[in-house]
Design an enzyme around this catalytic site. Structure first.
Site, PDB file in Angstrom:
ATOM      1  N   HIS A   2      -4.632  -0.563   5.878  1.00  0.00           N
ATOM      2  CA  HIS A   2      -4.139   0.224   7.015  1.00  0.00           C
ATOM      3  C   HIS A   2      -5.031   0.149   8.260  1.00  0.00           C
ATOM      4  O   HIS A   2      -5.536   1.157   8.735  1.00  0.00           O
ATOM      5  CB  HIS A   2      -3.891   1.692   6.613  1.00  0.00           C
ATOM      6  CG  HIS A   2      -4.962   2.315   5.754  1.00  0.00           C
ATOM      7  ND1 HIS A   2      -6.297   2.284   6.059  1.00  0.00           N
ATOM      8  CD2 HIS A   2      -4.869   3.017   4.594  1.00  0.00           C
ATOM      9  CE1 HIS A   2      -6.982   2.924   5.144  1.00  0.00           C
ATOM     10  NE2 HIS A   2      -6.131   3.372   4.233  1.00  0.00           N
ATOM     11  N   ASP A  55       1.311   2.722   3.424  1.00  0.00           N
ATOM     12  CA  ASP A  55       0.500   3.928   3.191  1.00  0.00           C
ATOM     13  C   ASP A  55       1.389   5.169   3.155  1.00  0.00           C
ATOM     14  O   ASP A  55       0.953   6.267   3.493  1.00  0.00           O
ATOM     15  CB  ASP A  55      -0.576   4.069   4.268  1.00  0.00           C
ATOM     16  CG  ASP A  55      -1.684   5.038   3.849  1.00  0.00           C
ATOM     17  OD1 ASP A  55      -1.759   5.391   2.661  1.00  0.00           O
ATOM     18  OD2 ASP A  55      -2.463   5.444   4.734  1.00  0.00           O
ATOM     19  N   LYS A 113      -9.342  -0.252  -5.757  1.00  0.00           N
ATOM     20  CA  LYS A 113      -9.368   0.388  -4.453  1.00  0.00           C
ATOM     21  C   LYS A 113     -10.679   1.128  -4.247  1.00  0.00           C
ATOM     22  O   LYS A 113     -11.092   1.921  -5.099  1.00  0.00           O
ATOM     23  CB  LYS A 113      -8.199   1.387  -4.351  1.00  0.00           C
ATOM     24  CG  LYS A 113      -8.143   2.185  -3.058  1.00  0.00           C
ATOM     25  CD  LYS A 113      -7.636   1.370  -1.885  1.00  0.00           C
ATOM     26  CE  LYS A 113      -7.696   2.137  -0.557  1.00  0.00           C
ATOM     27  NZ  LYS A 113      -6.693   3.195  -0.459  1.00  0.00           N
ATOM     28  N   HIS A 119       0.873  -1.194   0.000  1.00  0.00           N
ATOM     29  CA  HIS A 119       0.000   0.000   0.000  1.00  0.00           C
ATOM     30  C   HIS A 119       0.899   1.229   0.000  1.00  0.00           C
ATOM     31  O   HIS A 119       1.437   1.612   1.034  1.00  0.00           O
ATOM     32  CB  HIS A 119      -0.913   0.001   1.234  1.00  0.00           C
ATOM     33  CG  HIS A 119      -1.914   1.124   1.224  1.00  0.00           C
ATOM     34  ND1 HIS A 119      -3.257   0.896   1.448  1.00  0.00           N
ATOM     35  CD2 HIS A 119      -1.796   2.464   1.033  1.00  0.00           C
ATOM     36  CE1 HIS A 119      -3.911   2.059   1.400  1.00  0.00           C
ATOM     37  NE2 HIS A 119      -3.043   3.023   1.159  1.00  0.00           N
ATOM     38  N   HIS A 135       1.591   5.339  -1.849  1.00  0.00           N
ATOM     39  CA  HIS A 135       1.172   6.450  -2.713  1.00  0.00           C
ATOM     40  C   HIS A 135       2.418   7.023  -3.376  1.00  0.00           C
ATOM     41  O   HIS A 135       3.309   7.516  -2.701  1.00  0.00           O
ATOM     42  CB  HIS A 135       0.488   7.549  -1.888  1.00  0.00           C
ATOM     43  CG  HIS A 135      -0.789   7.095  -1.266  1.00  0.00           C
ATOM     44  ND1 HIS A 135      -2.012   7.247  -1.880  1.00  0.00           N
ATOM     45  CD2 HIS A 135      -1.031   6.463  -0.082  1.00  0.00           C
ATOM     46  CE1 HIS A 135      -2.957   6.734  -1.099  1.00  0.00           C
ATOM     47  NE2 HIS A 135      -2.395   6.259  -0.004  1.00  0.00           N
ATOM     48  N   HIS A 189     -10.489   1.005   1.760  1.00  0.00           N
ATOM     49  CA  HIS A 189     -10.225   2.007   2.798  1.00  0.00           C
ATOM     50  C   HIS A 189     -11.384   1.846   3.776  1.00  0.00           C
ATOM     51  O   HIS A 189     -12.506   2.247   3.498  1.00  0.00           O
ATOM     52  CB  HIS A 189     -10.169   3.417   2.214  1.00  0.00           C
ATOM     53  CG  HIS A 189      -9.906   4.462   3.263  1.00  0.00           C
ATOM     54  ND1 HIS A 189      -8.786   5.258   3.263  1.00  0.00           N
ATOM     55  CD2 HIS A 189     -10.608   4.820   4.373  1.00  0.00           C
ATOM     56  CE1 HIS A 189      -8.813   6.063   4.317  1.00  0.00           C
ATOM     57  NE2 HIS A 189      -9.921   5.821   5.000  1.00  0.00           N
TER      58      HIS A 189
END
Lengths: 361, 361
Positions: free
Chosen positions: A175, A245, A98, A15, A17, A135
């Site tokens: 997360h 994350d 996602k 995970h 970004h 999420h």
């Protein structure tokens, strides 16, 4: 030096970004020498990665910046997504889809309940063996006593329902931050996995209260929640694995009246992870949590990680740089503040070279 | 215009931080025309106000800056405080003694760890009819699952014990933020009061998560906690009254990596309060909550408020200034960001003059 060697590691971050434009070009190359085999890349760009073609184009950009790393791509769940696009994405090598709460709430007043409108997409994903990444928070709703502190716990019934309706669909609760989430994932079948970040193994609410660089979503919760995250790793539960994350934001978007949510751990994942695991006596779980369990859940093969090479982890002090500078898309010099900036960890990867690292980045 | 007049009000703020030096000189004069009769002034300066003489000197400074306002002074509970000093303070007109748990808020490094060592001081306070003001949080202790979210609830046993041991001692639980605190105060005898801030009537945890200007200690909690604070005011319970905890910090101490705790409501208390009460249907409780109940608990007499004059509250839009500028002790121009800066409230005090207010301050 030899006595301080912990071992050689190649970890997977399921995970992350990696942004776009100048910020993407700043953060992605740091993965090259970080001991990262594969990363699962979030699709929340502007505009979001919504189609197979977009995902493939994004993957090409990332691959050029970090040739040694395997990029597992995702699509952003949205109303335009069709079963046909899912099949096309699968053929193109896209791994997951996602779901963000906000994207769901735009489609119905009931917010997350409207997962049912995506059931034909989920069916296609189940058939194609793709992963659904959740999420796991419902939108805050003060009239029903829902806020950022219980938004994850209140989401878990949706996770259970999705798993019941699509028992063969691989689902990852992303997360996790609460004991309730850990307990829920444990209670479900082998197709349900869960990522845990490094920072949620270390932070509680006190650590982000008034401390913008530790502020992320979901927010870190109570000490007993942190302990539940630590304990499940210590137990070596195979459906809990690393997803950092890592979410870089320029400093001026963090140290301001309304702070962007995200903790930037990307460039030093292995050192952070070793330090965190060691703090609660779970350093021996580094390979399982950081490499094996995620690879197994994501069906990663040796051949997928063809270019990556393991790095040597040593128990040597390593000071996290205060800042990482870069030039943004408008040509303005910006700064990133890494997680635990200025603090000294007990672990590093070879070659240990604080000074060079700080200036290189 | 006449139809929009709510009434004339003179309110008391029984918990305020007026600082020292340049910041004191910047914030204190704004009280002059704000419709404030009396304020109970916090002693957490550097160094803390620890003696009767210090309190008297501080009062003189404040009185010179806001001649119309009555300043009720407090001492900072500390090991050097003696029963003799309590009696001296009483004679000098000091009203209360403030207890800070160690390290929980601004300038609280000298705070208490155990109350029993202060029992001779409390006995003298009880005899002299002084008020004990409690910052009702225990220090965070992750090993015992204590964090900023439950620090107030875990403190309440101390409040109950103190009230049991000193039933005639007036005690104020300051800036309550939880349903548990409201319930505890309600359950205790007539000598136990409780202040509630304006911002805790409006904020929940989501509102300070990543939003530094709403970050204060104690932190705002769950929606059900906010509702308990609103409900006790709506019920008109006479032992719950206004204490704003207005706590100005210069902007550069808020919008930074480690944010100073405090919300700055001081200059517009009455407008904020009316707006907040009206939002949950309790505008009719403005006089009781804002004036009468606090005055009664603090034994304020008409003659104490000799110079203050009531102001006229009107239901007219009022936009909170974005910034309040001042020159600090080093001659540097600094800014304060008031609560709800840039937002428009539904209430103002006469004369309504947004533009003049913004530049005057």
């Amino acid at each position: 030096m030899a006595t301080n060697v912990v071992g050689k590691f190649l970890i997977h971050d399921l995970h992350i970004h990696l942004r776009q434009g100048a910020l993407m070009r700043a953060v992605t190359p740091t993965l090259n020498k970080a001991g990262i085999g594969a990363v699962f890349v979030m699709p929340n760009l502007k505009p979001p990665i919504s189609t197979a073609d977009q995902a493939v184009a994004y993957r090409s950009q990332l691959q050029a910046l970090a040739p040694n790393v395997t990029f597992l791509m995702s699509l952003y769940l949205n109303p335009a997504l069709t079963p046909a696009e899912i099949r096309k994405a699968k053929k193109a090598g896209v791994v997951g889809v996602k779901s963000y709460p906000r994207g769901v709430t735009t489609n119905s007043e009931g917010g997350i309940e409207s997962y049912t409108v995506y059931y034909d997409v989920f069916k296609a994903m189940e058939e194609e063996d793709m992963v659904l990444n959740l999420h796991g928070e419902i939108p805050s709703d003060p009239d029903n006593d829902i806020c950022v502190l219980n938004a994850e716990e209140r989401f878990l019934s949706h996770l259970k329902q999705l798993h019941k309706d699509f028992p063969k669909l691989r689902i990852v609760l992303e997360h996790a931050t609460t004991k309730a989430a850990v307990d829920a994932v444990k209670s479900l079948g082998p197709t349900v996995g869960c990522t845990i970040t490094v920072h949620h193994l270390e932070l509680i609410v006190d650590d982000w209260a008034g401390k913008c660089h530790n502020y992320c979503k979901p927010v870190a919760k109570y000490p007993h929640d942190r302990k539940a995250l630590q304990d499940i790793i210590k137990q070596g539960h195979p459906r809990f694995f690393l997803g950092t994350d890592s979410a870089p934001h320029p400093r001026h978007m963090k140290e301001t009246s309304v702070c962007a949510a995200g903790v930037y751990t990307g460039p030093h994942i292995l050192a952070y992870l070793a330090n965190a695991l060691d703090s609660f006596g779970a350093l021996d779980k580094l390979s399982q949590f950081g490499t094996e369990f995620g690879a197994k859940f994501y069906h990663l093969k040796e051949s997928d990680i063809k270019n990556a090479s393991a790095v040597t982890l040593v128990k040597e002090p390593f000071t996290i740089p205060q800042l990482v500078k870069y030039i943004d898309d408008e040509g303005v010099e910006r700064e990133l503040v890494p997680y635990r900036a200025g603090e000294t960890l007990n672990f590093s990867i070879l070659p240990v070279s604080n000074k060079r690292k700080a200036s290189d980045e």
